[in-house]
Motif scaffolding. Structure first.
Motif, PDB file in Angstrom:
ATOM      1  N   SER A 266      94.829  45.371  -4.709  1.00 24.22           N
ATOM      2  CA  SER A 266      95.542  44.557  -5.697  1.00 24.22           C
ATOM      3  C   SER A 266      94.668  43.444  -6.260  1.00 24.22           C
ATOM      4  O   SER A 266      94.958  42.900  -7.330  1.00 24.22           O
ATOM      5  CB  SER A 266      96.801  43.952  -5.073  1.00 24.22           C
ATOM      6  N   GLY A 267      93.616  43.071  -5.541  1.00 28.77           N
ATOM      7  CA  GLY A 267      92.763  41.972  -5.973  1.00 28.77           C
ATOM      8  C   GLY A 267      93.276  40.615  -5.557  1.00 28.77           C
ATOM      9  O   GLY A 267      92.597  39.592  -5.736  1.00 28.77           O
ATOM     10  N   GLU A 268      94.469  40.564  -5.004  1.00 29.40           N
ATOM     11  CA  GLU A 268      95.075  39.300  -4.558  1.00 29.40           C
ATOM     12  C   GLU A 268      95.263  39.351  -3.050  1.00 29.40           C
ATOM     13  O   GLU A 268      96.018  40.191  -2.546  1.00 29.40           O
ATOM     14  CB  GLU A 268      96.415  39.063  -5.241  1.00 29.40           C
TER      15      GLU A 268
ATOM     16  N   ASP B 257      92.610  35.286  -6.272  1.00 28.73           N
ATOM     17  CA  ASP B 257      93.402  35.887  -7.343  1.00 28.73           C
ATOM     18  C   ASP B 257      92.656  37.066  -7.956  1.00 28.73           C
ATOM     19  O   ASP B 257      91.481  37.310  -7.671  1.00 28.73           O
ATOM     20  CB  ASP B 257      93.713  34.838  -8.414  1.00 28.73           C
ATOM     21  N   LYS B 258      93.341  37.797  -8.836  1.00 29.74           N
ATOM     22  CA  LYS B 258      92.761  38.989  -9.448  1.00 29.74           C
ATOM     23  C   LYS B 258      91.505  38.688 -10.245  1.00 29.74           C
ATOM     24  O   LYS B 258      90.603  39.521 -10.334  1.00 29.74           O
ATOM     25  CB  LYS B 258      93.795  39.660 -10.362  1.00 29.74           C
ATOM     26  N   ASP B 259      91.428  37.503 -10.843  1.00 29.62           N
ATOM     27  CA  ASP B 259      90.259  37.167 -11.655  1.00 29.62           C
ATOM     28  C   ASP B 259      89.058  36.720 -10.819  1.00 29.62           C
ATOM     29  O   ASP B 259      88.011  36.362 -11.358  1.00 29.62           O
ATOM     30  CB  ASP B 259      90.614  36.082 -12.678  1.00 29.62           C
TER      31      ASP B 259
END
Length: 437
Positions: free
Chosen positions: A101-103, A424-426
């Motif tokens: 999910s990247g998180e 976070d995703k970024d």
């Protein structure tokens, strides 16, 4: 998959240099939190260089990001973490699933053996206002247990080549005699530095709140000025922190030198007050009750919610918290200038700066414990009996004085230190205050 993510927590084992350890942690082996804690102790005992574990948890739905220090995706810490995640996901399906999910919330645990090098009192529990008996932490509830039952799974090494060198270096695989560990000194250094800095700033915030409350009752200009001067150092420290975390150079234009002078002046005042308090306690007769009037001569306001004595305590706590942040900055700067043994340079520099602060904190704690153990005597007077108001005041004062020792820790044993990082995703991260694991 959702159910697996709730119960399966990948655990990466990171080293700060090439080390050789026996294969005590087998990739893919299911274990409990208690078993993982035991293995951390074994790894710390066997390795010559610091070894930490990094747990990969789902990011909680509700998390107070305001408690931490945010870093954008281009910061060395965020880049090192992203590189480690990418490399680990390639060699471990468990890690790939957990980080898809990247998180995530990453929990780095530094063994007590290494944490002792930071200074005895640098990381202690921060009481939570939200729950009685609770402590600040993202993964634990008020009882100190994991919110979701979890099974921990050690994962294999990251298949990558890299260097140990500067704070933005990539992670690499260390060829060890038994188990292969991922070398990630820059990631460990930056996580510890930011976590300790955030912890110190949390203590600063709490001290400011208590000082403000006390000074509203006292209305003493000298103490107001002392509080304002100390709190005014925060901007310079925040700017220097941001620059160092991006591997910049601290210049004179930041105002850090003047901030350090203000903090050192406040610490000198705190040390003088401590010595005065110790002399006053030494002068009291052993084993005999003490009148409130006698006590308040040396400790004005000790029998009240506010009072000059309590304001002096909070000012000392504020100065110590600010100095701890400055010491972290200086230790990071020192480590970055000597990248060959980056983490070792950091810990040595930090320990040197913490020893005097630990002594000051221990001295203040000793004063509070001694005060809390005193027995109060009835005030001398001509009247054979006392009015109800006088009795109430004596009982109230005794209660407040006896509670001075609540929560005071003298010569605390160093524990494992946990640093939580929300990603976070970024790729941006928030590093939360370091806490005892």
């Amino acid at each position: 998959m959702t159910d697996d993510r709730k119960k399966t927590v990948p655990v990466l084992t990171l080293a700060t240099a090439d080390v050789q350890v026996s294969g005590v942690m087998t990739a893919g082996e299911m274990m409990t939190a208690e078993r993982l804690a035991e293995l951390r102790g074994v790894l710390a005992a066997l390795a010559d260089n610091p070894i930490v574990t990094l747990e990969v948890h789902p990011l909680p739905d509700k998390i107070d990001r305001g408690r931490g220090i945010p870093l954008d995706a281009a910061s060395p810490l965020a880049q090192s973490l992203s590189q480690l995640i990418t490399q680990s996901a390639r060699s471990s399906l468990t890690t790939a699933r957990a980080t898809a999910s990247g998180e995530n919330l990453y929990r780095m645990v530094v063994p007590a053996k290494v944490a002792a090098q930071f200074g005895q009192g640098i990381v202690r529990s921060l009481p939570s206002k939200a729950a009685a008996g609770g402590i600040y932490g993202s993964l634990v509830n008020s009882a100190g247990r994991f919110v979701e039952p979890a099974t921990f799974v050690p994962v294999g090494k990251a298949a990558a080549a890299g260097a140990v060198g500067g704070a933005g270096a990539t992670a690499g695989a260390a060829a060890a005699g038994g188990a292969a560990l991922t070398v990630a000194a820059p990631l460990v250094l930056m996580a510890v530095a930011v976590g300790v800095s955030a912890h110190a700033d949390s203590k600063r915030q709490r001290a400011i709140e208590r000082i403000t409350e006390a000074l509203e009752q006292l209305r003493e200009k000298d103490l107001e000025d002392e509080r304002s001067d100390l709190d005014g150092c925060r901007n310079a420290i925040d700017r220097a922190t941001a620059i160092l975390l991006d591997e910049g150079e601290i210049g004179a234009s930041l105002g850090l030198d003047s901030a350090v002078h203000t903090i050192d002046t406040a610490l000198s005042k705190a040390d003088s007050r401590l010595r005065r308090w110790q002399r006053a306690l030494d002068a009291l007769p052993d084993g005999k009750p003490v009148e409130i009037g006698t006590l308040t001569e040396s400790f004005p306001g000790v029998d009240d919610h506010g009072g000059t004595f309590r304001a002096h305590l909070e000012l000392a706590g504020l100065a110590i918290a600010l100095k701890r942040r400055v010491d972290v900055l200086q230790a990071v700067e020192h480590a970055q200038k000597n990248p060959d043994n980056l983490f070792e340079n950091f810990t040595r520099a930090l320990k040197r700066g913490q020893e005097s602060l630990d002594g000051l904190e221990a001295g203040i704690a000793g004063v509070l414990v001694r005060l809390s153990a005193l027995e109060l005597a009835r005030p001398n007077g001509l009247k054979p009996v006392f009015m109800p108001g006088e009795v109430d005041r004596l009982m109230s004062a005794a209660h407040r004085i006896h509670r001075l020792g609540d929560g005071v820790t003298v010569n605390s044993r160093t524990t494992d230190v946990a640093i939580e990082i929300a990603r976070d995703k970024d790729g941006s991260v928030v590093v939360f205050p370091a806490l005892p694991a």
